[in-house]
Design a protein around this motif. Structure first.
Motif, mmCIF file in Angstrom:
data_model
loop_
_atom_site.group_PDB
_atom_site.id
_atom_site.type_symbol
_atom_site.label_atom_id
_atom_site.label_comp_id
_atom_site.label_asym_id
_atom_site.label_seq_id
_atom_site.Cartn_x
_atom_site.Cartn_y
_atom_site.Cartn_z
ATOM 1 N N TYR A 153 0.843 -1.183 0.000
ATOM 2 C CA TYR A 153 0.000 0.000 0.000
ATOM 3 C C TYR A 153 0.883 1.240 0.000
ATOM 4 O O TYR A 153 2.019 1.212 0.444
ATOM 5 C CB TYR A 153 -0.920 0.007 1.228
ATOM 6 N N GLU A 154 0.320 2.331 -0.462
ATOM 7 C CA GLU A 154 1.095 3.566 -0.556
ATOM 8 C C GLU A 154 1.465 4.078 0.833
ATOM 9 O O GLU A 154 0.658 4.053 1.750
ATOM 10 C CB GLU A 154 0.281 4.628 -1.288
ATOM 11 N N TYR A 155 2.694 4.538 0.964
ATOM 12 C CA TYR A 155 3.185 5.066 2.241
ATOM 13 C C TYR A 155 2.750 6.523 2.372
ATOM 14 O O TYR A 155 2.932 7.321 1.466
ATOM 15 C CB TYR A 155 4.705 4.974 2.300
ATOM 16 N N THR A 156 2.170 6.840 3.518
ATOM 17 C CA THR A 156 1.826 8.229 3.806
ATOM 18 C C THR A 156 2.583 8.642 5.056
ATOM 19 O O THR A 156 2.389 8.062 6.131
ATOM 20 C CB THR A 156 0.314 8.404 4.039
ATOM 21 N N PRO A 157 3.462 9.638 4.944
ATOM 22 C CA PRO A 157 4.250 10.047 6.105
ATOM 23 C C PRO A 157 3.358 10.698 7.166
ATOM 24 O O PRO A 157 2.301 11.238 6.838
ATOM 25 C CB PRO A 157 5.242 11.053 5.526
ATOM 26 N N PRO A 158 3.756 10.639 8.425
ATOM 27 C CA PRO A 158 2.960 11.254 9.487
ATOM 28 C C PRO A 158 2.929 12.767 9.317
ATOM 29 O O PRO A 158 3.866 13.355 8.784
ATOM 30 C CB PRO A 158 3.690 10.855 10.761
ATOM 31 N N PRO A 159 1.857 13.407 9.771
ATOM 32 C CA PRO A 159 1.782 14.864 9.619
ATOM 33 C C PRO A 159 2.831 15.550 10.489
ATOM 34 O O PRO A 159 3.097 15.132 11.607
ATOM 35 C CB PRO A 159 0.361 15.201 10.094
ATOM 36 N N VAL A 160 3.418 16.606 9.952
ATOM 37 C CA VAL A 160 4.446 17.349 10.662
ATOM 38 C C VAL A 160 3.816 18.634 11.192
ATOM 39 O O VAL A 160 3.226 19.400 10.436
ATOM 40 C CB VAL A 160 5.631 17.689 9.731
ATOM 41 N N LYS A 161 3.930 18.858 12.489
ATOM 42 C CA LYS A 161 3.372 20.071 13.085
ATOM 43 C C LYS A 161 4.364 21.220 12.908
ATOM 44 O O LYS A 161 5.559 21.044 13.048
ATOM 45 C CB LYS A 161 3.111 19.853 14.574
ATOM 46 N N SER A 162 3.825 22.389 12.631
ATOM 47 C CA SER A 162 4.683 23.568 12.537
ATOM 48 C C SER A 162 4.919 24.125 13.929
ATOM 49 O O SER A 162 4.261 23.746 14.898
ATOM 50 C CB SER A 162 4.026 24.622 11.642
ATOM 51 N N PHE A 167 3.095 26.161 19.590
ATOM 52 C CA PHE A 167 2.879 27.249 20.539
ATOM 53 C C PHE A 167 1.397 27.427 20.853
ATOM 54 O O PHE A 167 1.024 27.723 21.984
ATOM 55 C CB PHE A 167 3.487 28.545 20.018
ATOM 56 N N GLU A 168 0.521 27.260 19.849
ATOM 57 C CA GLU A 168 -0.911 27.352 20.088
ATOM 58 C C GLU A 168 -1.369 26.280 21.062
ATOM 59 O O GLU A 168 -2.176 26.535 21.962
ATOM 60 C CB GLU A 168 -1.682 27.235 18.772
ATOM 61 N N ALA A 170 0.479 24.820 23.371
ATOM 62 C CA ALA A 170 1.009 25.144 24.685
ATOM 63 C C ALA A 170 0.169 26.222 25.361
ATOM 64 O O ALA A 170 -0.110 26.152 26.567
ATOM 65 C CB ALA A 170 2.457 25.599 24.565
ATOM 66 N N GLU A 171 -0.258 27.239 24.597
ATOM 67 C CA GLU A 171 -1.100 28.301 25.165
ATOM 68 C C GLU A 171 -2.452 27.750 25.600
ATOM 69 O O GLU A 171 -2.983 28.149 26.628
ATOM 70 C CB GLU A 171 -1.280 29.420 24.144
ATOM 71 N N ALA A 172 -3.004 26.836 24.799
ATOM 72 C CA ALA A 172 -4.297 26.255 25.143
ATOM 73 C C ALA A 172 -4.196 25.429 26.420
ATOM 74 O O ALA A 172 -5.120 25.426 27.249
ATOM 75 C CB ALA A 172 -4.789 25.381 23.992
ATOM 76 N N GLU A 173 -3.079 24.734 26.612
ATOM 77 C CA GLU A 173 -2.909 23.940 27.839
ATOM 78 C C GLU A 173 -2.734 24.818 29.064
ATOM 79 O O GLU A 173 -3.150 24.456 30.150
ATOM 80 C CB GLU A 173 -1.704 23.007 27.680
ATOM 81 N N GLN A 174 -2.104 25.998 28.898
ATOM 82 C CA GLN A 174 -1.902 26.895 30.029
ATOM 83 C C GLN A 174 -3.194 27.586 30.446
ATOM 84 O O GLN A 174 -3.371 27.925 31.606
ATOM 85 C CB GLN A 174 -0.862 27.963 29.690
ATOM 86 N N ALA A 175 -4.094 27.785 29.509
ATOM 87 C CA ALA A 175 -5.347 28.494 29.808
ATOM 88 C C ALA A 175 -6.327 27.652 30.582
ATOM 89 O O ALA A 175 -6.182 26.612 31.029
ATOM 90 C CB ALA A 175 -6.019 28.943 28.505
#
Length: 175
Positions: A153-162, A167-168, A170-175
């Motif tokens: 089956y075709e390989y699909t790489p895992p999504p890479v977070k920017s 940072f978004e 981390a801010e959501a966890e602090q709130a």
């Protein structure tokens, strides 16, 4: 293989010759085929980082251990020589001094450990880095190329977070 029509079944010599020729052609093609990975020269084991080939910390610890053993052996040899030379009058063991507190020894040990740590930190800071991010990126691209062509089956790489997503979150966890 395809199904032979009813009128061609039986003792059809032309069909038998054609079938034999097709089998030989197929066998020749199979013998000359090569894997996509092999044809690109990517069938080698990945290179080990140079940092894994030598273990300077282990060597240093081994040398320190050998130095300690040699020092202990020299001390024992001096004591044995003294006993052998003195004869039977010094064979009675002397009682060692009893210390109530070992605070001085612990302080000296802590100072010695701090000095060793400073030496190790200086060595680490002077050492040139063994890794190269460009090599890592090339290696990752090569591995993904291999993964795309080796599976059923075709390989699909895992999504890479920017970095922004990080940072978004981390801010959501602090709130």
């Amino acid at each position: 293989m395809h199904r032979v029509p009813a009128h061609m079944q039986g003792r059809n010599l032309t069909y038998d010759m054609w079938l034999k020729k097709e089998k030989e052609t197929h066998a020749k093609r199979l013998a000359n085929t090569r894997s996509h990975v092999v044809s690109r020269g990517m069938n080698k084991a990945p290179e080990r980082p140079k940092v894994l080939l030598s273990n300077p910390k282990k060597k240093m610890q081994k040398e320190e251990r050998l130095d300690a053993v040699e020092a202990e052996n020299a001390r024992l040899l001096r004591r044995m020589t003294k006993v052998m030379e003195a004869g039977p009058r010094f064979t009675v063991l002397r009682r060692s001094k009893v210390f109530i507190s070992n605070a001085k020894k612990r302080r000296d040990d802590a100072v010695a450990i701090s000095k060793k740590n400073a030496i190790i930190l200086d060595r680490i800071n002077r050492t040139k880095a063994y890794y190269n991010r460009d090599d890592w990126a090339k290696d990752r691209a090569r591995n993904e190329h291999i993964l795309k062509h080796m599976g059923l089956y075709e390989y699909t790489p895992p999504p890479v977070k920017s970095a922004e997503d990080f940072f978004e979150q981390a801010e959501a966890e602090q709130a």
